[in-house]
Design an enzyme around this catalytic site. Structure first.
Site, PDB file in Angstrom:
ATOM      1  N   GLN A  14       0.798  -1.222   0.000  1.00 24.07           N
ATOM      2  CA  GLN A  14       0.000   0.000   0.000  1.00 24.07           C
ATOM      3  C   GLN A  14       0.834   1.278   0.000  1.00 24.07           C
ATOM      4  OE1 GLN A  14      -2.143  -0.702   3.610  1.00 24.07           O
ATOM      5  NE2 GLN A  14      -3.702  -1.982   2.644  1.00 24.07           N
ATOM      6  N   LYS A  15       2.152   1.149   0.070  1.00 23.98           N
ATOM      7  CA  LYS A  15       2.982   2.326   0.277  1.00 23.98           C
ATOM      8  C   LYS A  15       3.224   3.116  -1.019  1.00 23.98           C
ATOM      9  CE  LYS A  15       3.440   1.645   4.685  1.00 23.98           C
ATOM     10  NZ  LYS A  15       2.692   0.395   4.872  1.00 23.98           N
ATOM     11  N   ASN A  16       3.699   4.360  -0.852  1.00 25.64           N
ATOM     12  CA  ASN A  16       3.943   5.241  -2.000  1.00 25.64           C
ATOM     13  C   ASN A  16       4.910   4.616  -2.988  1.00 25.64           C
ATOM     14  OD1 ASN A  16       2.818   6.765   0.156  1.00 25.64           O
ATOM     15  ND2 ASN A  16       3.518   8.665  -0.791  1.00 25.64           N
TER      16      ASN A  16
END
Length: 371
Positions: free
Chosen positions: A178-180
């Site tokens: 889910q991270k950038n």
């Protein structure tokens, strides 16, 4: 249903993974080494050590700093991995309160709760918004205490023009789905300390001082099966499949974060006249990575139900760690944390959101009537 987060991949990542798979070497090798080099250059640190998760990075950071038997100042407003790392290292978490606007550690509370037993300060850049680092670093320097940055949310964030993850003693990043910047799963440690970097690398591979790729490519004169192991380490290293994805994602991180900022601007403008909603605070020193969009609403739980009925997902980040049974013995007064968390709601935010998606979220929020 519009999700809160969505990983954004295209044919570049597919090609990068294919190249590694067809190479015959999918463990930690040249891609991992290249990813470490480029990531260190991006953050502006001398060294970077890739691992399989930010949870592993946090555990290794505190292990390398030798916090066992002492205290680590930390925040309760975070994912449990932050404070699990303290317990896993045999240390005691000392919870400090937060700033109600940024949701980050309050430097004044840090100053009040630091002691001769403090072995480290763990800061978390919540939602991608940088902590106010200068006063925290000043407090730490006055007692020669290391600062660990949990930058799981903050890849690409800047504090007074300086990259998050390069401000404290050790930075810890997450590349979870889910991270950038995502490698599907993975993490990174960053530091300017050569000795720390060497030990972190060793600890990430069972305490073995050389990686498998380095030993297997050293030439026939080297007895690759002979190496010194001086301490117990872990199998935490990153493989080349994840690193190949990371190299592609790193190249587009700035543009992806710019897309996040544009969506946040649309949200802020659309919600500015809602008396019952408080948009996320942005300090003048900060350039947030906007991993998450977290406004405050008094009727949070009913809003979540309303949004679900309008096909918009939402959630809460986070339930304060000190309220979990595992931390009962470490509980202390955190009036801001305990008040603010009841109003937090996380709305959808990811670069692949279309204008139609953003409009649907805005319409769903604006149609809510708080009780």
């Amino acid at each position: 249903m519009i999700p809160i987060w969505r990983a954004c991949f295209d044919e570049e990542e597919v090609a990068a993974v294919r190249e590694v798979m067809l190479s015959g070497w999918v463990g930690a090798g040249t891609k991992a080494a290249d990813f470490e080099k480029r990531f260190a250059e991006y953050i502006g640190t001398s060294f970077a050590v890739s691992v399989n998760s930010c949870s592993s990075a946090l555990l290794l950071a505190l292990q390398a700093l030798g916090v066992e038997g002492r205290e680590v100042l930390t925040t309760s407003m975070t994912f449990v991995a932050t404070n699990h790392a303290i317990l896993q290292n045999g240390a005691t978490p000392v919870f400090c309160d937060i700033d109600p606007d940024t949701l980050n550690l309050d430097p004044d509370c840090v100053a009040r709760r630091i002691s001769d037993r403090t072995a480290a300060i763990m800061v978390v850049h919540h939602s991608g918004h940088p902590c106010d680092m200068d006063p925290i670093l000043e407090i730490a320097a006055s007692r020669d205490i290391p600062v660990v940055e949990d930058a799981a949310h903050a890849c690409g964030a800047r504090y007074k023009g300086r990259m998050v993850g390069g401000l404290g003693t050790i930075g810890c990043f997450s590349f979870q789905a889910q991270k950038n910047l995502t490698t599907c799963d993975g993490g990174m440690l960053t530091t300017d300390d050569a000795q720390l970097a060497e030990r972190l690398k060793r600890l990430s591979w069972m305490g073995i001082p050389q990686g498998t790729w380095d030993r297997f490519t050293a030439g026939p004169q080297q007895k690759r099966w002979l190496y010194e192991v001086t301490e117990v380490g872990h199998k935490f290293y990153m493989n080349d499949l994840n690193a190949a994805i990371g190299l592609v994602q790193l190249a587009r991180l700035e543009s992806a974060n710019a897309q996040r900022r544009e969506i946040v601007q649309q949200y802020n403008k659309a919600f500015a006249d809602l008396a019952w909603l408080r948009t996320p605070g942005i300090a003048p020193y900060a350039r947030s990575a906007f991993h998450a969009y977290v406004p405050r609403v008094a009727d949070r739980d009913n809003l979540v139900a309303h949004l679900h009925g309008r096909d918009v997902d939402s959630s809460v980040h986070y339930y304060p760690n000190h309220l979990y049974p595992i931390h009962e013995r470490y509980r202390c007064a955190l009036p801001v944390t305990e008040s603010v968390w009841r109003e937090l709601v996380t709305l959808p935010l990811y670069p692949a959101m279309t204008n139609t998606d953003v409009a649907q979220v805005i319409d769903a929020v604006r149609s809510f009537q708080p009780r």
